[in-house]
Write a protein that holds these residues in place. Structure first.
Motif, PDB file in Angstrom:
ATOM      1  N   PRO A 210       0.838  -1.212   0.000  1.00 40.92           N
ATOM      2  CA  PRO A 210       0.000   0.000   0.000  1.00 40.92           C
ATOM      3  C   PRO A 210       0.869   1.256   0.000  1.00 40.92           C
ATOM      4  O   PRO A 210       2.021   1.230   0.443  1.00 40.92           O
ATOM      5  CB  PRO A 210      -0.785  -0.124   1.316  1.00 40.92           C
ATOM      6  CG  PRO A 210      -0.721  -1.571   1.678  1.00 40.92           C
ATOM      7  CD  PRO A 210       0.594  -2.060   1.178  1.00 40.92           C
ATOM      8  N   ASP A 211       0.306   2.372  -0.488  1.00 37.40           N
ATOM      9  CA  ASP A 211       1.100   3.595  -0.551  1.00 37.40           C
ATOM     10  C   ASP A 211       1.163   4.289   0.816  1.00 37.40           C
ATOM     11  O   ASP A 211       0.527   3.856   1.795  1.00 37.40           O
ATOM     12  CB  ASP A 211       0.550   4.549  -1.613  1.00 37.40           C
ATOM     13  CG  ASP A 211      -0.900   4.922  -1.367  1.00 37.40           C
ATOM     14  OD1 ASP A 211      -1.356   4.797  -0.219  1.00 37.40           O
ATOM     15  OD2 ASP A 211      -1.582   5.333  -2.322  1.00 37.40           O
TER      16      ASP A 211
ATOM     17  N   GLU B 105      -0.062   7.115   1.825  1.00 37.19           N
ATOM     18  CA  GLU B 105      -1.328   7.681   2.289  1.00 37.19           C
ATOM     19  C   GLU B 105      -2.204   6.635   2.985  1.00 37.19           C
ATOM     20  O   GLU B 105      -3.050   6.970   3.816  1.00 37.19           O
ATOM     21  CB  GLU B 105      -2.084   8.293   1.111  1.00 37.19           C
ATOM     22  CG  GLU B 105      -1.419   9.553   0.552  1.00 37.19           C
ATOM     23  CD  GLU B 105      -2.251  10.169  -0.566  1.00 37.19           C
ATOM     24  OE1 GLU B 105      -3.323   9.608  -0.866  1.00 37.19           O
ATOM     25  OE2 GLU B 105      -1.821  11.198  -1.122  1.00 37.19           O
ATOM     26  N   SER B 106      -2.000   5.349   2.659  1.00 37.25           N
ATOM     27  CA  SER B 106      -2.827   4.282   3.230  1.00 37.25           C
ATOM     28  C   SER B 106      -2.291   3.787   4.570  1.00 37.25           C
ATOM     29  O   SER B 106      -3.061   3.608   5.528  1.00 37.25           O
ATOM     30  CB  SER B 106      -2.925   3.102   2.254  1.00 37.25           C
ATOM     31  OG  SER B 106      -3.488   3.522   1.028  1.00 37.25           O
ATOM     32  N   ILE B 107      -0.990   3.560   4.675  1.00 39.31           N
ATOM     33  CA  ILE B 107      -0.454   2.948   5.904  1.00 39.31           C
ATOM     34  C   ILE B 107       0.703   3.750   6.502  1.00 39.31           C
ATOM     35  O   ILE B 107       1.377   3.267   7.418  1.00 39.31           O
ATOM     36  CB  ILE B 107      -0.006   1.498   5.644  1.00 39.31           C
ATOM     37  CG1 ILE B 107       1.070   1.440   4.544  1.00 39.31           C
ATOM     38  CG2 ILE B 107      -1.190   0.629   5.287  1.00 39.31           C
ATOM     39  CD1 ILE B 107       1.680   0.063   4.378  1.00 39.31           C
TER      40      ILE B 107
ATOM     41  N   ALA C 190       4.705   1.947   4.743  1.00 40.58           N
ATOM     42  CA  ALA C 190       4.843   1.788   3.297  1.00 40.58           C
ATOM     43  C   ALA C 190       6.319   1.787   2.877  1.00 40.58           C
ATOM     44  O   ALA C 190       6.781   0.827   2.228  1.00 40.58           O
ATOM     45  CB  ALA C 190       4.059   2.883   2.564  1.00 40.58           C
TER      46      ALA C 190
ATOM     47  N   SER D   3      -1.647   6.292  -8.955  1.00 44.08           N
ATOM     48  CA  SER D   3      -2.642   5.562  -8.164  1.00 44.08           C
ATOM     49  C   SER D   3      -2.490   4.042  -8.290  1.00 44.08           C
ATOM     50  O   SER D   3      -2.557   3.319  -7.299  1.00 44.08           O
ATOM     51  CB  SER D   3      -4.058   5.987  -8.571  1.00 44.08           C
ATOM     52  OG  SER D   3      -4.301   5.656  -9.929  1.00 44.08           O
ATOM     53  N   TRP D   4      -2.287   3.525  -9.503  1.00 43.33           N
ATOM     54  CA  TRP D   4      -2.202   2.074  -9.663  1.00 43.33           C
ATOM     55  C   TRP D   4      -1.267   1.608 -10.788  1.00 43.33           C
ATOM     56  O   TRP D   4      -0.750   0.482 -10.741  1.00 43.33           O
ATOM     57  CB  TRP D   4      -3.592   1.494  -9.939  1.00 43.33           C
ATOM     58  CG  TRP D   4      -4.239   2.049 -11.193  1.00 43.33           C
ATOM     59  CD1 TRP D   4      -5.048   3.143 -11.279  1.00 43.33           C
ATOM     60  CD2 TRP D   4      -4.113   1.525 -12.524  1.00 43.33           C
ATOM     61  NE1 TRP D   4      -5.449   3.349 -12.589  1.00 43.33           N
ATOM     62  CE2 TRP D   4      -4.884   2.364 -13.372  1.00 43.33           C
ATOM     63  CE3 TRP D   4      -3.445   0.454 -13.087  1.00 43.33           C
ATOM     64  CZ2 TRP D   4      -4.992   2.155 -14.752  1.00 43.33           C
ATOM     65  CZ3 TRP D   4      -3.540   0.230 -14.463  1.00 43.33           C
ATOM     66  CH2 TRP D   4      -4.319   1.085 -15.275  1.00 43.33           C
TER      67      TRP D   4
END
Length: 491
Positions: free
Chosen positions: A130-131, A133-135, A139, A210-211
């Motif tokens: 995960p990036d 911003e997520s964890i 990260a 993003s992906w």
């Protein structure tokens, strides 16, 4: 680095030894052509897999910096991304310490299968992290862990692959066969970098962040499974098989040397290995890992322009690597390596001036000159490095020496050069760094013995056919007869 020590006299080349009995065809290794092709292909595929990852990571360094280190400036993000890149090289010597001795004990083929599995797992895992911003901080921590898994496995990859090809090849074509290993390197890098370039052109910046950046890392899984299948189908190298047969015939086998004992006993060869690898990898990582980001992050070229320029250079380098692989079998390893080193010393500054001009045509010329000079090393080192060591310690010594040098000088090249440019604001720092590496490499070449067209240390001569074996026997008989005649004439 004087080779005239008592220890070296005990390890003279098979070619120069006077056998107690007449040499027969059974004493000479006759290489199976089909098996040789499969061995070269399997080794090159593993290297391609490794450099597919390097190409993807290098070309996505700016994007990875934004995904995992979003709080810093563009320069700080790039520095952090290359820091994670360099961290993998810190554990490469540990991988060499583990996989090298293992390869000398249980065989080259088994260890190369293990490193293939680990490399593909490490690369695939980067794609699922995960990036920031997520964890949050986890990260970049997980990115670092995945990179270290890659680095650990790579510690046993190149030394094993170079050893595998060298021990399968005939003495006359070892340079050319070895050059396919670096052909695989360039092919893997080209595929990885080309994939990123195509995605950069087809996707918006938002999609890539993003992906889109994850896609190339997912491809590692099927590539790894295919490479593993190919490697598991191979037999052990003829040189290692004969070595193990001799060990079994001895009632009391000599105890294996520990790492410190090996480093002490073979310190001259290890220093030569480190010096040659330093030259080889500083120029390699400068061109393949640092230049794409230097063009975009420092010089301000568009990402697509910078990526395409380096891609074209890589494409031209592929046949040139095979060209030098062929010619170092004829001219010798030392002259070809020396040619590349002298070329860098003389042309590094002009090349960086061309690259720094900002004119796309001149930038391409500068990159192309550096690429051509690098092929003197990429076409020669896979055969020159394994020849430094004897069969019983070849994998261990090469894995340790190669990875120690890569960790200290090669893999850190993008990080150190980025730091030097950022600290001094001198855009010529990459040229000075290259020139320093070339000087060290040139000094090393001066003290290195020529090994082209000679058997590997501790191995019998290797030829392609029985006719070549008979021809070699006759040649050796003629030589001994001439020596006897000369001795009688001297009396």
């Amino acid at each position: 680095m004087n080779d005239s020590t008592a220890t070296e006299k005990q390890k003279k080349h098979f070619w120069n030894k006077r056998p107690k009995k007449e040499l027969t065809v059974d004493d000479i290794t006759i290489v199976d052509k089909d098996m040789l092709k499969r061995a070269v292909g399997a080794a090159a595929l593993g290297n391609a897999m490794e450099w597919f990852d390097f190409g993807v990571y290098s070309y996505l360094a700016v994007t990875i910096g934004k995904v995992f280190f979003p709080g810093g400036s563009p320069a700080a993000q790039l520095l952090a991304a290359f820091g994670a890149f360099a961290a993998a090289f810190l554990v490469r010597p540990l991988g060499g310490l583990v996989f090298g001795p293992l390869g000398d004990r249980i065989g080259r083929q088994k260890v190369l299968a293990i490193t293939m599995i680990m490399m593909s797992i490490g690369t695939f895992c980067i794609g699922i992290i995960p990036d920031y911003e997520s964890i949050g901080i986890m990260a970049p921590v997980l990115l670092l862990v995945a990179r270290m898994v890659q680095g650990f496995s790579t510690g046993g990859e190149y030394g094993g692959a170079a050893t595998f090809i060298a021990e399968y090849s005939t003495d006359k074509r070892r340079g050319f066969m070895g050059s396919w290993l670096e052909f695989g390197t360039l092919a893997g890098y080209l595929i990885g970098a080309g994939l990123v370039t195509g995605m950069t052109a087809a996707m918006s910046t938002e999609q890539l962040l993003s992906w889109g950046w994850r896609v190339p890392f997912f491809i590692a899984a099927p590539l790894g499974l295919f490479g593993l299948y190919i490697r598991l189908k191979l037999e052990e190298t003829p040189a290692f098989q004969k070595h193990m047969e001799k060990q079994e015939q001895l009632e009391h086998s000599k105890p294996r040397l520990g790492v410190l004992q090996m480093l002490s006993k073979y310190r001259a060869q290890m220093l030569k290995c480190i010096g040659l690898v330093l030259l080889f990898n500083v120029s390699n990582y400068m061109l393949t890992s640092y230049m794409p980001s230097y063009l975009t992050g420092i010089l301000g070229l568009s990402e697509l322009s910078g990526l395409m320029l380096v891609l074209v250079v890589m494409f031209v380098m592929m046949p040139l690597t095979l060209f030098w692989g062929h010619w170092n079998d004829r001219l010798g390893r030392r002259p070809v390596i020396a040619l590349g080193a002298v070329g860098i010393i003389l042309l590094a500054i002009p090349c960086l001036m061309l690259i720094g001009s900002g004119n796309l045509g001149l930038v391409f010329v500068g990159l192309m000159i550096l690429g051509v000079l690098h092929t003197c090393f990429s076409g020669t080192m896979p055969s020159a490095l394994p020849a430094l060591f004897a069969t019983d310690i070849r994998y261990s010594a090469l894995a340790i020496g190669f990875n120690l040098s890569v960790s200290l000088f090669g893999g850190t090249t993008p990080l150190i050069t980025t730091w030097l440019v950022d600290t001094t604001n001198n855009l010529m720092m990459p040229a000075y760094y290259l020139m320093g590496a070339a000087v060290i490499g040139l000094i090393t070449v001066y003290f290195t013995r020529e090994t082209a067209n000679k058997p590997l240390h501790g191995s019998a001569p290797a030829v392609g056919t029985r006719a070549e074996a008979h021809k070699l026997i006759n040649k050796l008989k003629l030589r001994r007869q001439k020596e006897k005649d000369a001795a009688k004439a001297a009396e």
